[in-house]
Scaffold this motif. Structure first.
Motif, short mmCIF file in Angstrom:
data_model
loop_
_atom_site.label_atom_id
_atom_site.label_comp_id
_atom_site.label_asym_id
_atom_site.label_seq_id
_atom_site.Cartn_x
_atom_site.Cartn_y
_atom_site.Cartn_z
N GLU A 369 12.35 7.34 -1.24
CA GLU A 369 10.85 7.09 -2.15
C GLU A 369 11.05 5.75 -1.47
O GLU A 369 11.72 4.73 -1.72
CB GLU A 369 11.77 6.97 -3.78
CG GLU A 369 11.99 8.23 -3.90
CD GLU A 369 11.46 8.45 -5.60
OE1 GLU A 369 11.18 8.82 -6.22
OE2 GLU A 369 12.94 8.48 -5.67
N GLY A 370 9.76 5.27 -1.38
CA GLY A 370 8.75 3.54 -1.68
C GLY A 370 9.61 3.04 -0.11
O GLY A 370 10.28 2.42 0.48
N GLY A 399 3.96 6.12 -2.42
CA GLY A 399 4.38 5.01 -2.14
C GLY A 399 5.35 4.63 -1.06
O GLY A 399 6.46 3.62 -1.58
N LYS A 401 5.54 1.97 2.65
CA LYS A 401 5.28 0.90 2.63
C LYS A 401 5.02 0.52 3.86
O LYS A 401 6.09 0.45 4.44
CB LYS A 401 5.79 0.14 2.11
CG LYS A 401 5.71 0.22 0.52
CD LYS A 401 6.39 -1.25 -0.28
CE LYS A 401 6.53 -1.03 -2.07
NZ LYS A 401 6.83 0.42 -2.21
#
Length: 532
Positions: A369-370, A399, A401
């Protein structure tokens, strides 16, 4: 894919050039064609090594091929002789093809071109020497031997009959090189030019231009019509548009987005002719399986599930050179999935919210995640940078980047080949609509030198081998769909996102060139003439 009988019917010999049919204009001789090449420079001049239009648009006029797409029918449905004298009937139950080579063909240095040069060139492509790269080597898995029993005959012996062989033989990168040079230094052609094509190299300035002059000893009598050509490198679209609008260049052969075409057409009116065609190139992205967490199929599936292909393609088609949602197979081909089949594959589901919910679940399960990573992209406006921006935006919605690193064509290819990337934007392009070889980029690197994901997959190879041997179209379709589901959904090796659409505006005084679904074929400029 057509049947063997239909394919054979399409293989006709190229008629004598320079004859105007009733109602057609007689070609005029002379003049210099100036055109734009949308790149900073080709990574090299070696067609056997490279896979980019930058090499083709720079070097194709200097070389001959054994077999080529018919320039009068650039759709890719007919193949004709270039250096051979006639298309052969296969022998040995479809496993032997003998090509008689034209007499009197000379390289630009005056040396005679013989079957030995043709065989050596194809050996270099099909069975490359250690330390050399042949991206299309896997197109010829069916080839067992290549022989030149005498100076006028080249013989290809296949391991098994397949409808994929002859179209693959018409590959526009398959330049015929001089055996003596290849034997001495197989890397020589990366930086040097010596062919037998309609033009001779007249000058090259890195990042500026490439120039050609008429080859007075070209084997097709009466060709080329042009005195010469100048290809100008410009990686910025605005520069290319300004050059065409101001008649400092006649065209660019690759293709432009709708807005740029409208701008040129508005400025020049009927002085511009616009050609359009579906384009046998697509945009994809490749996760590097050698780097964590992209070795985890859950992460790779999340990346493809996050992309809203159906709405994204529609929006992008208004501003870029992309249009059609599809998988590895050229849309409209008998081997392409139907829309119903397509929408069953991960990343192509019609409900994007369902797709993204599944993507988030997979990332959480994988502990990613992320996730932050870098997207490698090519420093070419159309459509690479637009595709990169779209991917990054869609990935942000689950989510992720993502930053972007754009580099010139040479470093981009080098990073792909060396594995120096996290995820990379790619654009698989094919000179011929020939689905079995076209999908070989999606095979493991041990099979395809064009595969940059760094994975092995015995199951994918097994499915592919069955498809390559199959000659029944319906059975081929079923096997292709199985291959695509495995690679795109089950393993998410190299997800496709959208196919391109080719629009080429050119000054109306440019004659003798026809648009087709490939920006790689029909680029030797032999039949181009200027009506001014």
């Amino acid at each position: 894919m057509r049947s063997g009988a239909a394919l054979a019917a399409g293989l006709i010999a190229l008629c004598a050039p320079g004859l105007a049919l009733a109602g057609e204009e007689a070609p005029k001789r002379g003049g210099t064609l100036t055109y734009m090449i949308p790149a900073d420079a080709p990574p090299s001049f070696d067609g056997h090594r490279e896979s980019t239009y930058a090499t083709i648009h720079s070097a194709a006029p200097f070389y001959s091929l054994l077999v080529r797409v018919d320039p009068d029918d650039p759709s890719g449905s007919r193949f004709v002789c270039d250096l051979c004298t006639e298309m052969p009937a296969p022998a040995d139950d479809g496993k032997t093809y003998g090509f008689k080579i034209r007499d009197g063909v000379k390289f630009h240095d005056g040396a005679a071109l013989t079957a030995a040069d043709v065989a050596a060139s194809w050996q270099h492509i099909v069975f490359p020497a250690a330390g050399t790269i042949s991206p299309r080597q896997s197109y010829f898995l069916m080839v067992d031997k290549i022989e030149a029993p005498d100076p006028s005959m080249v013989v290809f012996r296949l391991k098994f009959p397949t409808t994929a062989f002859l179209p693959a033989l018409a590959d526009p990168f398959a330049f015929i090189y001089k055996k003596e040079i290849l034997d001495r230094d197989p890397h020589w052609y990366e930086k040097n030019v010596m062919g037998s094509g309609p033009f001779k190299l007249a000058g090259y300035e890195t990042g500026q231009s490439v120039k050609g002059e008429r080859n007075p000893n070209y084997f097709r009598r009466g060709l080329p019509y042009l005195d010469g050509f100048v290809g100008i490198y410009a990686d910025k679209q605005a520069t290319r548009v300004d050059a065409i609008r101001g008649d400092r260049a006649a065209l660019e052969f690759r293709g432009m987005p709708p807005a740029a075409v409208d701008e040129i057409k508005k400025a020049l009116g009927d002085k511009i002719t616009v050609g359009a065609s579906d384009w046998n190139v697509g945009s994809s992205f490749t996760p590097n399986h050698r780097k964590k967490p992209f070795d985890d199929v859950r992460v790779r599936r999340a990346l493809t599930l996050a992309i809203d292909r159906w709405h994204g393609a529609e929006a992008l088609s208004k501003i870029t050179i992309v249009k059609t949602v599809g998988t590895y197979v050229f849309p409209g081909s008998p081997l392409a999935p139907t829309k119903e089949e397509l929408q069953q594959i991960a990343g192509y589901w019609p409900d994007i919210e369902k797709s993204r919910a599944e993507a988030k679940r997979l990332l959480k399960e994988a502990g990613a995640e992320g996730l932050q990573f870098e997207l490698l992209n090519r420093n070419v406006d159309q459509p690479y940078k637009y595709i990169g921006a779209w991917l990054i935006d869609d990935w942000s919605k689950i989510g992720l980047k993502v930053s972007q690193r754009t580099v010139p064509s040479g470093p981009w290819y080098e990073a792909l080949r060396s594995g120096g990337f996290d995820v990379a934007v790619e654009a698989p392009g094919h000179g011929i609509v020939n689905p079995p070889p076209d999908v070989q980029k999606e095979l493991p690197a041990s099979v395809s030198a064009e595969s940059y994901g760094g994975y092995e997959d015995a199951k994918a190879v097994e499915i592919y081998e069955k498809m390559l041997h199959e000659t029944d179209v319906q059975k081929q379709h079923a096997l292709m769909l199985e291959f695509e589901k495995h690679n795109l959904d089950t393993e998410a090796h190299q997800p496709y996102v959208v196919w391109w659409y080719r629009i080429v505006p050119h000054h109306s005084y440019v004659k003798g060139w026809k648009i087709g679904p490939s920006h790689l074929t029909n680029q030797d400029l032999a039949t181009v003439w200027l009506d001014k």
